[in-house]
Design a protein around this motif. Structure first.
Motif, mmCIF file in Angstrom:
data_model
loop_
_atom_site.group_PDB
_atom_site.id
_atom_site.type_symbol
_atom_site.label_atom_id
_atom_site.label_comp_id
_atom_site.label_asym_id
_atom_site.label_seq_id
_atom_site.Cartn_x
_atom_site.Cartn_y
_atom_site.Cartn_z
ATOM 1 N N UNK A 115 -13.946 43.242 -36.145
ATOM 2 C CA UNK A 115 -14.244 44.399 -35.229
ATOM 3 C C UNK A 115 -13.593 44.689 -33.740
ATOM 4 N N UNK A 116 -12.331 46.077 -34.258
ATOM 5 C CA UNK A 116 -12.212 46.321 -32.135
ATOM 6 C C UNK A 116 -13.284 46.937 -31.473
ATOM 7 N N UNK A 117 -12.388 46.521 -30.339
ATOM 8 C CA UNK A 117 -13.672 47.129 -29.360
ATOM 9 C C UNK A 117 -12.780 47.198 -27.980
ATOM 10 N N UNK A 118 -12.806 48.547 -27.106
ATOM 11 C CA UNK A 118 -11.602 48.520 -26.078
ATOM 12 C C UNK A 118 -12.260 47.416 -24.654
ATOM 13 N N UNK A 119 -12.490 46.775 -24.955
ATOM 14 C CA UNK A 119 -12.832 45.315 -24.265
ATOM 15 C C UNK A 119 -12.449 45.928 -22.549
ATOM 16 N N UNK A 164 -13.866 46.758 -41.161
ATOM 17 C CA UNK A 164 -13.537 46.604 -39.839
ATOM 18 C C UNK A 164 -14.475 47.073 -39.639
ATOM 19 N N UNK A 165 -14.507 47.296 -38.080
ATOM 20 C CA UNK A 165 -16.017 48.130 -37.300
ATOM 21 C C UNK A 165 -14.656 48.713 -35.876
ATOM 22 N N UNK A 166 -15.514 49.531 -35.825
ATOM 23 C CA UNK A 166 -15.848 49.998 -34.292
ATOM 24 C C UNK A 166 -16.383 49.889 -33.653
ATOM 25 N N UNK A 226 -12.725 52.588 -41.502
ATOM 26 C CA UNK A 226 -13.150 52.242 -41.465
ATOM 27 C C UNK A 226 -14.372 51.312 -41.686
ATOM 28 N N UNK A 227 -15.909 51.010 -42.036
ATOM 29 C CA UNK A 227 -16.385 50.358 -42.954
ATOM 30 C C UNK A 227 -17.903 50.898 -41.915
ATOM 31 N N UNK A 228 -17.995 49.955 -40.381
ATOM 32 C CA UNK A 228 -18.779 50.274 -39.849
ATOM 33 C C UNK A 228 -18.709 50.260 -38.163
ATOM 34 N N UNK A 229 -19.650 50.947 -37.167
ATOM 35 C CA UNK A 229 -19.863 50.763 -35.706
ATOM 36 C C UNK A 229 -20.715 49.992 -34.949
ATOM 37 N N UNK A 230 -20.292 49.946 -34.432
ATOM 38 C CA UNK A 230 -21.470 49.385 -32.755
ATOM 39 C C UNK A 230 -21.943 50.207 -31.813
#
Length: 262
Positions: free
Chosen positions: A50-54, A86-88, A107-111
């Motif tokens: 999962x990618x995140x603009x941390x 892949x998650x976003x 992508x497959x999922x989001x948080x």
């Protein structure tokens, strides 16, 4: 999206993106770093990324178009190079941006940090995004799953946890719920995790604080684990993923899966 039993979802904390305060004016470095971190996770056997603009601090409640564009380019680069789901996650709570990126990049999922209810945060009062997200899903149907936090970290919550859990599932229509500690890297409260597992009709994921030491304790009460901090060098969130730490956690998860089946 095919997950193993109790998947390990590895976080790719993106370097500061264009438009953010800490951006270093090198988009190629941002993309290459993200791709390298994702490849590490695939190499050691993580089950999803999962990618995140941390690192886009200080965060805003929703993001600018440049953030959406940048994360889409990064997500596409990762999708083209690795085979993992892949998650976003778009911080602080831009579910519409996250779904849009996920839809465009397959992508497959989001948080979603606040799908239902209200959270009091350092960005101010954040309100649930469930209705707007549901309308977008109706307009752009997909198999993208919605993973939603209940009493998200880095926030204050004045409502009852049990009611928030039920509302997130029944009224927010979450496909899975996420239970975390109070801050990044902090261990989840076992009482909340156990209650969520007891009451939830959807998978329950641990969203923070999973370590090599506590994974066996958490295993029986969670359906998956989102891991970021512990797999970094020396467990430091600001550093890169440590291959040995990440591999060690994967090996432990495999042992626990075998023991569970046995």
């Amino acid at each position: 999206m095919n997950f193993k039993e109790k998947p390990l979802i590895g976080m790719v904390h993106l370097k500061p993106l264009p438009g953010s305060y800490l951006y270093q004016n090198d988009i190629d470095e941002v993309i290459n770093h993200a791709l390298g971190e994702a490849k590490k996770l695939e190499r050691v056997g993580f089950d999803a990324v999962m990618i995140e603009n941390f690192n886009d601090v200080p965060f805003s409640k929703t993001v600018e178009p440049i953030t959406v564009a940048s994360m889409s380019v990064i997500a596409k680069a990762i999708r083209d190079e690795i085979s993992l789901p892949l998650g976003i996650n778009v911080l602080r709570n831009d579910a519409i941006a996250a779904y849009s990126i996920a839809y465009a990049t397959k992508a497959d999922f989001i948080r979603v940090n606040v799908l239902s209810g209200v959270a009091y945060t350092d960005q101010g009062i954040i309100e649930g995004e469930a209705h707007k997200l549901a309308r977008l899903k109706k307009l752009l149907p997909s198999k993208i799953k919605i993973f939603a936090d209940v009493h998200v970290k880095h926030a204050y919550h004045f409502g009852d946890f049990e009611e928030a859990l039920r509302d997130t599932i029944e009224r927010g229509l979450a496909d899975a719920v996420i239970i975390s500690g109070k801050r990044t890297g902090k261990e989840v409260e076992m009482e909340k995790l156990k209650l969520a597992k007891e009451l939830s009709s959807v998978p329950v994921l641990v969203g923070s604080g999973t370590t090599y030491e506590n994974l066996p304790k958490l295993w029986s009460y969670a359906d998956g684990f989102i891991v970021g901090t512990w797999i970094k060098e020396n467990g430091d969130t600001k550093k890169d993923i440590d291959l040995e730490r990440a591999r060690k956690l994967v090996e432990l998860a495999e042992k626990l899966r075998k023991g569970h089946k046995g």
